[in-house]
Design an enzyme around this catalytic site. Structure first.
Site, mmCIF file in Angstrom:
data_model
loop_
_atom_site.group_PDB
_atom_site.id
_atom_site.type_symbol
_atom_site.label_atom_id
_atom_site.label_comp_id
_atom_site.label_asym_id
_atom_site.label_seq_id
_atom_site.Cartn_x
_atom_site.Cartn_y
_atom_site.Cartn_z
ATOM 1 N N GLY A 14 0.989 -1.387 0.176
ATOM 2 C CA GLY A 14 -0.110 -0.018 0.163
ATOM 3 C C GLY A 14 0.861 1.190 0.006
ATOM 4 N N ALA A 89 -0.890 -1.852 3.854
ATOM 5 C CA ALA A 89 -2.382 -1.905 3.181
ATOM 6 C C ALA A 89 -3.429 -2.384 3.895
ATOM 7 C CB ALA A 89 -2.110 -2.407 1.995
ATOM 8 N N SER A 90 -4.510 -1.768 3.751
ATOM 9 C CA SER A 90 -5.464 -2.298 4.398
ATOM 10 C C SER A 90 -6.776 -1.673 3.702
ATOM 11 C CB SER A 90 -5.744 -2.011 5.798
ATOM 12 O OG SER A 90 -6.965 -2.518 6.519
ATOM 13 N N LYS A 166 -10.437 -5.253 11.562
ATOM 14 C CA LYS A 166 -9.204 -5.089 12.175
ATOM 15 C C LYS A 166 -8.562 -6.111 13.046
ATOM 16 C CE LYS A 166 -7.266 -1.534 10.030
ATOM 17 N NZ LYS A 166 -6.181 -1.409 9.358
#
Length: 349
Positions: A14, A89-90, A166
């Protein structure tokens, strides 16, 4: 790595994200080679512009590779010859979602995809950017500061899918390491609200509140307490978690240990930037009003789960185990504001 004289290679997933950019900046400044994953190579000019804004002038040790968390393609190539991986990255939180799986499944699948590729490439250690959301949610009667020993209680009522995503993604990561890691090391960093210098108009959702406050878009603030941390200190904690032997197998709460209300944040801005004083709110919304509004405005749902909640945190573990010493919350918040003003991201007076 094949060439013993080559710089250690760190893969950062990311690569155009707010936290990732500051991690890349510090890695390059400290002599590492960086391979950043992006969904499109068209992002290179934006990434270089942000790094330049952060003070970097030499990009020879930075490479980009296309890789998407939702597909297996390219991850093996991304990990080739890497010593470390920063999995930053998420999926961005969806404010208007049809069901929880839309937010949860991509986060879990993505972390497993990265860990599998890292293990297969014989990477030494992965540092996972998790979140405070994997720690605090679902504890309505809390009276002592949250620490790394805490996990969000997903059986509690009113847990927002973002916090679930999360929590489940980090749980999946630790389970993977335990069951099929094959020697791969893992450390996790769990930041509270991330502030600090933005380097372009594209920044994280946690910074948006500062812009909205300075723009005069917020007439009254909800009763939400939060910890805040400077992105530069989040990045430095990632590097410590990557390199220090004692960090393997540990999670670290990235917080200053201070807790501020949203009114406290507005008052900090008012004291530092008197020219925006008339735009900044002085009233607090009743909790019931926020919860009622969230019933018809999906974008307020996550906020509604936070009003009136306990939010004290401790950074004792990172300080003691890694010698990490973050800037104050005030410094982090004002750095956000100043960078936005400098980049003309705030409406002119």
């Amino acid at each position: 790595m094949n060439n013993q004289n080559a710089k250690p290679l760190v893969v950062v997933t990311g690569g155009s994200g707010f936290i990732a950019i500051h991690i890349i900046l510090q890695l390059l400044q400290q002599g590492y080679a960086v391979r950043a994953t992006v969904r499109s190579l068209k992002k290179r000019p934006v990434i270089e512009a942000m790094l330049r804004q952060g003070g970097l002038t030499d990009f020879q040790d930075l490479s980009l590779i296309e890789a998407d968390l939702t597909h297996d393609t390219h991850w093996a190539n991304a990990m080739q010859d890497a010593t470390y991986v920063m999995h930053v990255a998420s999926p961005t939180p969806k404010l208007n979602f049809k069901n929880e799986a839309e937010m949860i499944q991509p986060a879990v699948d993505g972390v497993l995809r990265v860990l599998t590729a890292a293990r297969d490439a014989h990477v030494k250690r992965v540092v996972l950017t998790s979140a405070y959301g994997a720690i605090f949610a679902g504890h309505p009667h809390r009276t002592t500061p949250y620490t790394e020993a805490d996990w969000s209680n997903l059986d509690a009522k009113n847990i927002h899918p973002y916090q679930k995503s999360k929590t489940l993604a980090e749980r999946a990561a630790w389970d993977f390491i335990k069951r099929e890691g094959d020697g791969l090391e893992l450390a996790a960093v769990n930041p509270v609200g991330v502030m600090g210098p933005v380097l372009a108009s594209d920044y994280s959702h946690s910074n948006v509140q500062i812009q909205q406050l300075l723009d005069g878009d917020v007439k009254a603030v909800p009763q939400v307490d939060s910890g805040y941390i400077d992105v530069r200190d989040v990045a430095s904690l990632h590097l410590l978690a990557m390199t220090q032997p004692q960090a393997a197998g540990e999670r670290f709460l990235a917080t200053t240990g201070e807790t501020l209300s949203m009114l406290d944040v507005a008052n900090l801005l008012r004291a530092a930037y008197s020219q925006y004083a008339d735009r900044l709110p002085q009233k607090v919304l009743p909790n019931a009003a926020v919860k009622a509004a969230a019933l018809v405005k999906p974008q307020l749902r996550m906020l509604a789960t936070l009003v009136g909640g306990y939010a004290e945190t401790s950074n004792a573990k990172a300080v003691k185990l890694l010698g990490w010493h973050p800037r104050s919350a005030k410094t982090a918040i004002l750095a956000t504001a100043q960078s936005m003003i400098d980049l003309n991201l705030v409406k002119p007076i």
